[in-house]
Design an enzyme around this catalytic site. Structure first.
Site, short mmCIF file in Angstrom:
data_model
loop_
_atom_site.label_atom_id
_atom_site.label_comp_id
_atom_site.label_asym_id
_atom_site.label_seq_id
_atom_site.Cartn_x
_atom_site.Cartn_y
_atom_site.Cartn_z
N HIS A 267 0.82 -1.13 -0.32
CA HIS A 267 -0.07 -0.17 -0.42
C HIS A 267 0.77 1.37 0.43
CE1 HIS A 267 -3.53 2.45 1.14
NE2 HIS A 267 -2.93 2.84 1.79
N GLU A 268 1.49 1.63 0.93
CA GLU A 268 2.89 2.58 0.89
C GLU A 268 3.36 2.75 -0.36
OE1 GLU A 268 1.88 4.84 3.14
OE2 GLU A 268 0.07 3.80 4.27
N HIS A 271 2.35 4.13 -2.90
CA HIS A 271 2.05 6.12 -2.61
C HIS A 271 3.57 6.55 -2.86
CE1 HIS A 271 -1.78 6.85 -0.63
NE2 HIS A 271 -1.73 6.07 0.07
N GLU A 297 -4.54 8.18 -3.27
CA GLU A 297 -5.54 6.28 -2.29
C GLU A 297 -5.46 6.13 -3.59
OE1 GLU A 297 -4.56 6.26 0.42
OE2 GLU A 297 -6.34 4.98 1.31
#
Lengths: 503, 503
Positions: A267-268, A271, A297
């Protein structure tokens, strides 16, 4: 003075602000990754000094002069596109800050910092009444600010505009409504399914060191550039940009549940890929940033869900995972592993929710915020209204405020209007995915081979590179030819979960 | 305006500068401990922006106004002592910078940065001629600056004053002469001794991880506060202060020679103890710093040599070391270990020199710098003069410039007058040690027990706490009742090395 000369001065001025922001980002990162605790008080002063400086510069007479001189048709004839958009961004910021009387702004900032520590204690004690007076004041301030700023259509639009410029209540009501109408019955059908996945094998001991190695491997597959980043450990994982050549991520490890680190890192990482691949031309301007919280997001969720929770991704990576794990998966088939990591179950805490029920958590918050700022409900009624909505959408009801209304930090900082971006990002991600597979026909095959670079490149060339040069809905339209459209997410969720639960 | 009001504004102004300095220190630390390399160019810009800001503030009209208003007898009646000394420090800095024409200063800064990269290449190629024109210009600039700044007695005094305020050529000539007269024959006698220590067992494989554990253990004994610091790895070890609650050290590990990390860590730990224990009242002022390079070095050398190379210290710690090492010391007696780590041998490279020959390396540099700035020699003659002096003092002659005149980075940055502080620190350390044992009679016993806290406390209460509130010779006099005096160091070295080599 000539426009070109003013332009150069303006860009220098903005660059200085951005350089201060980089120093601030490093201090933020450092405080969370291992700064000695006895230095923290003094460090906070340094952060205060630098943020005040940036704020003062953004609202200074100098800034006003730049806007006065450059924000007109004649100037725009000669200014570069980057300068025009930078000016636009600075002007928006200037006007937003300038409209609030200084004394009120200071009171608000002090209230924010006080409210956050009260919220922490209130959450620990599960005592909403303790936090209520602060929340009331925060809402009051924000309402007053909306008065200063003005609004179009719905007062809540002004708050949305801070995080998702161009997106309105009208649009969100429509897509959230469609999503809810499909997800709520799907969640119910799932809970009644006799075909629940076995998840017991997920919770065996898996050393932090080995988890880290797997995470690094996954990031490498994703084409995260380790010469322009690093992976550290923090209590609350995050991605942070110092500059596009230095985008760091953090994760946390639970040795009894490897999913925390693995999906958190992916997830990170999503980003971080966004920020590593913004065009270098934008460095030194506020455009060198994600264009909105929602588009940001969309990138993290794309990688976490559409890649990380995809069966194809695990065709190769399940074997990799087995090499690092201590035998917990030796007798588990890929299909059973895939079903286990995609288990869906209504729960109380947003950040622990699975990908299917997650949007419902967001809707609860959105509905309440919207009603609050349109004076339809009062702060004192929030806990009950929250619990009612949770029951209505998810079929579960919190026993206490800590697991309900007090669970998120956002409101204690006065951040209203932020939550919708989480679900919007999810909708965008499904739309992007739909557009991507038209051009990358072998998407599934690439996942199975662990060859994710073409996917990263597609995202970079269609989304990342532009930074804030394009507004969120502009990017969405350029990439997908559509406006906000929940259908792709709905189709994805229905197909996936009907298969997993054999509905 | 009242003095008190101006005082408050002045302190606020200075605090802002110090806060910027803290941000700069963190960026410096980060760049050396693991900042991703692709972010470095942009990071340098951030460092440039912030350092320029600090420099501009230190020479601004605002600063001049503070000095004009507060630097007088009437004001001093009401100002706090901290303010008075802060003002003194700022004024010195202001005048130093203000006297140099802006255009010359800029040229000098550009030359510095160019010269450093040329020096690196020249050192790699062992080619002094390549570096010579830059060194000539650097010396020319500094001579011109001395002209602007003025001097008393000897031109070189003005350079000394930047690193060791109050110490003069006259004083240094005296103590360095005494030292040289004793050390040179002692070194000769040692080289002729038939009783050389066996050092072969030092160079066995010792894992980085285990070395680190030993180093952490040693730092803990030294009373280094890990809640106000941390230990990391860098190519060139250093100690760096963000604020007294955050003083970080770094070290490097050589798995074939544990001495690099062990003595390096103790050395940097000594620097760090100084900064961790400066009075909190000085935070936010330039006084919250070591009072001179020499006093700083006295602290690192005290710990490295008077503690770390002391036989007593190893009574306990040799056993500790054995626990971490892989068996290399199993058959080695403490006495033989002690002699091995104190082996003394003339060598070419300063930073690799042992504690006995080290001061001679400094003297070579001091003599040459002094002669250079008094127009007695020319840059072009330096390599030969260097080699001659090395032969005269140490009995060894470099084969090439890389091992001679080009070995140190200092001159390429225009840092002339810095070197003497290394040897002065050593002299100070011996004087402090002599004063300390009068009050801590069981000094040797404490070392044997590994109970170093009383030693750290003595240093803190006599030296550390004052930061820059006292000048170097003032501290020296307050603590020892003496001025600069080489006798204590001479006695220490003679006794120690005559015993080790059984002369």
């Amino acid at each position: 003075m000539s426009f070109q000369k003013t332009e150069q001065e303006f860009l220098q001025y903005v660059k200085k602000m951005m350089n201060y922001e980089e120093a601030l980002a490093l201090m933020f990162w450092d405080m969370r990754t291992g700064a000695p605790k006895k230095g923290i008080d003094q460090r906070s002063e340094v952060i205060g000094t630098l943020s005040t400086e940036v704020f003062n510069m953004s609202t200074s007479d100098t800034m006003k002069q730049f806007i006065d001189e450059l924000d007109n048709e004649e100037a725009r004839q000669v200014l570069s596109e980057i300068t025009v958009k930078t000016l636009e961004d600075c002007k928006k910021e200037y006007e937003r800050n300038e409209k609030i009387p200084e004394v009120e702004y200071k009171e608000f900032v002090m209230l924010q910092s006080k409210a956050e520590s009260v919220w922490e204690e209130a959450k620990d004690k599960s005592d909403f009444e303790m936090f209520r007076p602060y929340l009331e004041k925060l809402v009051e301030f924000k309402k007053k600010f909306i008065g200063y700023w003005g609004y179009e259509g719905n007062k809540y639009n002004t708050l949305l505009d801070m995080y998702e410029p161009g997106v309105t209540v009208e649009q969100i009501d429509k897509v959230f409504g469609q999503l809810r109408d499909e997800i709520v019955p799907l969640v119910e059908r799932i809970s009644k399914s006799s075909n629940q996945p076995n998840t017991s094998f997920l919770f065996e001991h898996f050393t932090q060191e080995k988890q880290r190695e797997f995470c690094l491997n996954a990031l490498e597959q994703m084409d995260y550039d380790f010469e322009a980043g690093r992976l550290d450990v923090t209590v609350h994982p995050f991605a942070i940009t110092l500059n596009p050549g230095d985008v760091r991520i953090t994760t946390k490890y639970d040795e009894q549940d490897f999913r925390t680190a693995v999906f958190g890192t992916i997830h990170e990482g999503g980003h971080a890929l966004y920020e590593q691949n913004i065009s270098k031309d934008l460095v030194g301007t506020p455009l060198c940033d994600g264009t909105s919280m929602g588009i940001h997001e969309s990138q993290s969720l794309f990688w976490e869900n559409f890649v990380g929770r995809n069966k194809g991704f695990w065709k190769k990576n399940y074997n990799v995972l087995k090499q690092y794990a201590g035998g917990q998966f030796d007798k588990v088939e890929l299909e059973d592993y895939y079903r286990a990591i995609n288990e869906s179950k209504p729960s109380l805490i947003r950040i622990e929710a699975d990908e299917l029920t997650y949007p419902l958590h967001i809707m609860v918050r959105y509905e309440l915020e919207k009603a609050l700022f349109n004076d339809e409900i009062e702060v004192k009624d929030l806990p009950t209204l929250w619990n009612d909505k949770m029951e209505e959408y998810l079929g579960v009801r919190p026993d206490n405020d800590a697991q309900g209304i007090l669970q998120d930090v956002h409101w204690s900082g006065g951040d209203f209007g932020y939550f919708p971006s989480y679900a919007l990002g999810y909708i965008y991600a499904a739309q992007f995915k739909n557009a991507m597979v038209k051009e990358i026909a072998n998407f599934d095959e690439l996942l199975e081979l662990g060859e994710l670079q073409p996917i990263r490149e597609w995202l970079s060339s269609n989304i990342h590179q532009y930074g804030k040069m394009k507004k969120p809905l502009e990017i969405l339209n350029d990439v997908t030819g559509e406006g906000l459209n929940a259908e792709h997410l709905i189709t994805y969720l229905k197909e996936k979960y009907e298969a997993i639960y054999q509905l």
